[in-house]
Design an enzyme around this catalytic site. Structure first.
Site, PDB file in Angstrom:
ATOM      1  N   TYR A  66       0.683  -1.287   0.014  1.00  0.00           N
ATOM      2  CA  TYR A  66      -0.239   0.034  -0.063  1.00  0.00           C
ATOM      3  C   TYR A  66       0.833   1.274  -0.152  1.00  0.00           C
ATOM      4  O   TYR A  66       2.142   1.125   0.160  1.00  0.00           O
ATOM      5  CB  TYR A  66      -0.880  -0.056   1.045  1.00  0.00           C
ATOM      6  N   LYS A  77       6.443  -1.918   1.876  1.00  0.00           N
ATOM      7  CA  LYS A  77       5.238  -1.345   2.832  1.00  0.00           C
ATOM      8  C   LYS A  77       4.032  -2.317   2.357  1.00  0.00           C
ATOM      9  O   LYS A  77       3.319  -2.145   1.709  1.00  0.00           O
ATOM     10  CB  LYS A  77       4.858  -0.011   2.074  1.00  0.00           C
ATOM     11  N   GLU A 111      12.612   2.594  13.843  1.00  0.00           N
ATOM     12  CA  GLU A 111      11.797   3.668  13.392  1.00  0.00           C
ATOM     13  C   GLU A 111      10.583   3.636  14.212  1.00  0.00           C
ATOM     14  O   GLU A 111      10.552   3.028  15.307  1.00  0.00           O
ATOM     15  CB  GLU A 111      11.266   3.315  11.763  1.00  0.00           C
ATOM     16  N   LEU A 139      11.380   1.175   6.772  1.00  0.00           N
ATOM     17  CA  LEU A 139      10.942   1.846   5.618  1.00  0.00           C
ATOM     18  C   LEU A 139      11.459   2.983   5.038  1.00  0.00           C
ATOM     19  O   LEU A 139      11.713   3.991   5.759  1.00  0.00           O
ATOM     20  CB  LEU A 139       9.298   2.190   5.782  1.00  0.00           C
TER      21      LEU A 139
END
Ligand SMILES: Cc1ncc(COP(=O)(O)O)c(C=O)c1O
Length: 281
Positions: free
Chosen positions: A32, A145, A177, A201
């Site tokens: 996505y 993702k 993250e 990411l």
């Protein structure tokens, strides 16, 4: 206010359309993107579509359409929605087929929502937010993702239950993250963020911040830091598409610096808004 899209059809957001044997629904077998739209124009659209293709490629999800098809589809959908300040959520899954782990030979499913954005409370930027540390319990391929967000959801929920805005994830003391953001620290005027690897990411906002630093002679380094180094930083902030640049003032109830948003963070956010203006016009 908003608009839905599923496999070629525009639909109201609340219309039930996902067949029970849809692989996104049953396996989380898909990828996505989330894109921010300002004044009816998507910010960094090419970068998002590029990342979408990288994610699809990484899970062996062949796309029949090229990047320009998705760019046109997104632009058209925003137009149909009539919304100006909104987000586009685009999801591609391995399609609708009898449940079986093996890849089916069926067309992918493409779904999208365009939703009016509820702007974050300006107080979040003025006062900063509190976060928690949480162990990074995700898989080894966080650069994709993917729809599989359960560890992210659980970490974010834990943060929420503690009255905090985000969970900062770590593996073996090293910060990776946030549950839905990238993390930056500032120490002695130098901006640090975790280097790219399969563990994080590649945030589009992260990339813009690094570019801004280069353009404005703000020293920035892509270098890993520990939880203790983060606690010892002068400033900490997180970045993502919907929040842009959000100052962190407390982690697990420990103040960062004097416990107020830092100068570098505020300057970067001003420059980020300028960057939006430059691109959107
Ligand atoms: C795990 C994770 N890291 C980083 C980000 C930030 O990426 P972007 O700046 O492209 O929104 C996100 C965005 O949702 C995310 O889910």
């Amino acid at each position: 206010m908003g608009l839905g899209f599923f496999n070629g059809k525009y639909i109201p957001l609340d219309e039930p359309v996902i067949p029970i044997e849809e692989r996104g629904h049953q396996f989380g077998d898909g990828v996505y993107e989330m894109i921010r739209v300002y004044k009816g124009k998507p910010f960094k659209l090419n970068e998002h579509v590029e990342r979408l293709f990288n994610s699809a490629n990484a899970i062996n999800l062949p796309l029949e359409n090229d990047k320009s098809y998705f760019i046109d589809l997104i632009l058209h959908t925003i137009k149909v929605s009539g919304l100006l300040e909104c987000t586009v959520y685009l999801q591609i899954t391995r399609g609708i087929a009898t449940r079986n782990h093996i890849f089916p030979d069926v067309p992918v499913s493409i779904s999208m929502t365009v939703k009016e954005i509820t702007p974050l409370d300006p107080a979040l930027y003025e006062n900063g937010v509190n976060v928690i540390f949480h162990e990074d319990e995700r898989w080894a391929n966080c650069y994709i993702k993917s729809l599989n967000l359960l560890p992210n959801v659980l970490a974010r929920q834990k943060a929420n239950e503690k009255g905090c805005f985000e969970a900062i994830l770590y593996r073996d003391e090293w910060v990776t993250e946030g549950s839905s953001s990238n993390v930056f620290i500032v120490k002695n005027g130098i901006v640090y963020t975790t280097p790219l690897s399969k563990r994080i990411l590649e945030g589009v906002t992260r990339g813009v911040v690094i570019q801004i630093c280069k353009k404005h002679d703000i020293h920035s380094i892509e270098k890993s830091f520990t939880k203790n180094q983060l606690l010892d930083a002068d400033e900490v902030f997180i970045t993502n598409t919907t929040g842009e640049i959000i100052p962190i003032v407390k982690v697990d109830n420990v103040k960062i610096g004097p416990g107020i948003p830092g100068k570098v963070t505020k300057r970067l956010h001003r420059l980020f808004i300028q960057e939006i203006m430059n691109e959107i016009g």
